[in-house]
Every structure is written in C-alpha cells, then in structure tokens.
Design an enzyme around this catalytic site. Structure first.
Site, short mmCIF file in Angstrom:
data_model
loop_
_atom_site.label_atom_id
_atom_site.label_comp_id
_atom_site.label_asym_id
_atom_site.label_seq_id
_atom_site.Cartn_x
_atom_site.Cartn_y
_atom_site.Cartn_z
CB CYS A 114 -75.06 -34.22 -102.95
SG CYS A 114 -76.78 -33.78 -102.70
CG HIS A 250 -72.70 -32.94 -99.62
ND1 HIS A 250 -73.17 -31.78 -100.18
CD2 HIS A 250 -73.78 -33.75 -99.45
CE1 HIS A 250 -74.48 -31.88 -100.36
NE2 HIS A 250 -74.87 -33.07 -99.92
CG ASN A 280 -77.95 -31.07 -99.35
OD1 ASN A 280 -77.17 -30.69 -100.23
ND2 ASN A 280 -78.30 -32.33 -99.20
#
Ligand code: UT7
Length: 323
Positions: A114, A250, A280
C-alpha cells in the site's frame, strides 16, 4: 542550480464493475452496516476477467500523459508500484512500456504494497534530483481482488481494484527553491511483516496465495506511524500542519483517515477521501485520490499537498509537494 520534480499531470482508471456492500452480504456473513461503520467503505470496483494490472495502469498512464501535454516518447522511465503484477516476471512496467509504444528508456516495478506509490515517487524524484531523467511516469496499479480470499470476511470486504498515475518533470531551479516535490520520507519494519502478508509466492511454493491480515494490530501501527512520518516531513521543511492545504492519504479505512487528521488538527474538508467508493486499492489509492482532487479543482497551483501511506512490510512513507 538544482533539479526538482514537478507533477505536471495526473490520471486514473477504474474498472467499470461496481460491487456494493449489499452485494457482498449476499455471498458472505457481513452487513452493509458493519462495513460502513468500521471502514467507511460503501462500494468498490472489481476488475473483470482479463482486466489486468497492466491494462488498468496503461489507461491511467494515457490519462496522465494527456493531462501533462506530453507523449510516451518524452518519458525516460516507467515506474509501476504494484503487488499484483500480471506475471511473476517480467515486470508489469515493461508491459506498460510496450503498450505505450516506447522502445527507449527503462521500466521497472516497485513493491511496497500500500506504500508502493509513495516509494515509487521517492525513487523517481531521486532520479530527477540526480539529473538522470527529465520525465518519469509513476503509476500505482492493482487488482487486489485476485489475491483476496473471498471466503474471509475480515479481509474481502476491504479491497478494490484500480490505477492512478502521475508524470514527474525535472525543473532547474535555485538550490533552495521550494517547488515541486519538497521531500520524501520512507520507512519499513520487517519485524512486523506478519501483520499483513500473502501466504504464497514464487520463492516459497507454486501458489500465488491470499491476503492475511491482523487488522486491529495493523490499525494501531497505522495511526502512530502515519502521524510520525507526517511530522517528519513537516519538520524537514520547517512547516507546520497549518501550512498543509490538502492531505492525500492512503485509503485503507475512514477511521484511520479521521484519526490521522485529528492528530494533525486538520479539518475534515482538507482531507481527500475516496475510500467510500474505491475501498483500499493498495498502491493505487493515493494517485486515484490525487487525480480526483486535481480534476475537480480542489488541488490548485501553489497548494501544499501531503501524501502518505502505510502497508504490508510494514512499510510507510510520505511525500510533501508544492503544487
Ligand atoms: O492498507 C494497509 C493497511 N491496512 C490497514 O491499515 C487496515 C487496518 N485495520 C482496519 O482497518 C480494521 O482493523 C478492520 C476494518 C480490518 C477491522 O475493524 P475492527 O474494528 O478492528 O474489527 P475487529 O477486527 O476487531 O473485529 C470486530 C468483530 C469481530 O467479531 P468478534 O470477534 O468481536 O465477535 C470480527 O469477527 O467484527 C467481526 N468482523 C466482521 N463482521 C461482519 C470482521 N469482519 C467482519 C465483516 N462483517 N466483514
């Protein structure tokens, strides 16, 4: 004189297939209420069969090049941040390079899950600062839906697919000029790798594996590490949280975004949020959010933009940009 990187164009691309929480609750033991309350996610995009990371990355790249007003022929490096490469090798970046019709320059992938986009921006920025590149295409692209255990309700509701891209361009400025990417900050702690990992891989077995996560533990590290790296970025530039115009975090969980904004004392309307619609998307989440805010006119020339991310590894990082 010195070289600095300016972001001269952004682009993104999402699969057209929308999957809502209600649709997921027909297949696994979950509810729209639980997902919205614990994560802020309402829906996500899921790639269709044959829709690969390189396909999403290519579309995002084309959109970023259009916005930048240059062509692939002007690009020196293609850097793709991904955890879901089309193949174990060669890199997805080389595939995108070929799709863009490039037969020059260099292309490579970066793997920091990520945090991948922040890592890729940091690497590209350092090539530009070293005077080794004029234009670099940096892409974050993922099809996380392909490494999800669709029977594990603790992870499968959290992720989505997509791609975002930026074009970095070298500008020659006075040594102390505060333009473009002001600084990047990267961290990792491999001792915490078991908090978020995939239980397979080419060097372990002949399986791709599935995402495994200790969510609650990860949550705690996320809020602390993100607040700390944001503080580091501001201190390195003699700035305070009041100077930040936009936080582009993020997008893992709305509660993490709220927690980080609270620690920074930032009003909610200065935080770019896409987690409700994208879930996500790992390395794609920051450039997807960035592109949305640039295109709808929120991020404007002169704004101070702070991007941050944390993911498997653990890895985390931040990039501070004067737009
Ligand atoms: O992108 C990389 C970084 N990733 C992150 O930073 C993720 C960080 N972690 C999180 O976002 C949160 O920890 C989660 C969203 C993953 C989980 O939220 P939580 O509030 O920490 O829930 P929990 O794991 O403590 O689970 C609470 C309960 C459990 O039931 P019991 O044991 O209390 O009976 C779970 O089994 O919720 C249950 N649960 C669910 N219930 C309905 C877990 N997943 C689901 C689900 N639907 N999908």
């Amino acid at each position: 004189m010195a070289f600095r990187s300016r972001i001269i164009g952004t682009g993104s691309h999402l699969p057209d297939q929308v999957v809502t929480n209600a649709q997921l609750s027909e297949k696994i033991d979950t509810t729209d209420e639980w997902i919205v309350e614990r994560t802020g996610i309402r829906e996500r995009r899921i790639a269709r069969e044959g829709e690969t990371t390189s396909a999403l990355a290519f579309q995002a790249a084309e959109n970023a090049l259009d916005a930048a007003g240059i062509t692939a022929q002007d690009i020196d490096f293609v850097v793709v941040a991904t955890t879901t490469p089309d193949n174990t090798f060669p890199s997805t970046a080389t595939k995108v390079q070929a799709m863009l019709g490039m037969d020059h320059g260099a292309a490579f992938d970066i793997q920091a899950v990520c945090s991948g986009f922040i890592y890729a921006v940091a690497v590209a920025d350092n090539f530009i600062r070293a005077g080794q590149a004029k234009n670099i295409l940096v892409i974050g692209a993922e099809v996380f839906s392909r490494i999800i255990d669709w029977e594990d309700r603790t992870t499968c509701v959290l992720f989505g697919d997509g791609a975002g891209a930026v074009v970095l361009q070298a500008v020659e400025v006075e040594e102390d000029a505060k333009v473009g990417i002001l600084s990047t900050h990267l961290h990792s702690d491999g001792k915490l790798r078991d908090l978020l990992y995939v239980d397979g891989g080419p060097g372990t077995n002949q399986k791709v594996g599935h995402v495994r996560m200790l969510g609650r533990e990860l949550f705690r590290h996320a809020v602390n590490n993100l607040a700390s790296v944001v503080g580091e970025a501001l201190e390195a530039n003699d700035l305070t949280q009041d100077d930040i115009d936009w936080l582009v975090p993020h997008q893992a969980n709305k509660r993490i975004l709220d927690g980080t904004a609270r620690k920074l004392g930032m009003p909610a309307d200065r935080v770019i949020i896409t987690v409700d619609r994208h879930a996500n998307t790992s390395a794609a989440s920051v450039p997807l959010a960035l592109d949305e805010a640039v295109r709808d006119g929120r991020i404007k020339e002169g704004d101070l933009v702070l991007m941050e991310a944390m993911g498997g590894g653990l890895t985390w990082g931040a990039a501070l940009v004067r737009w």
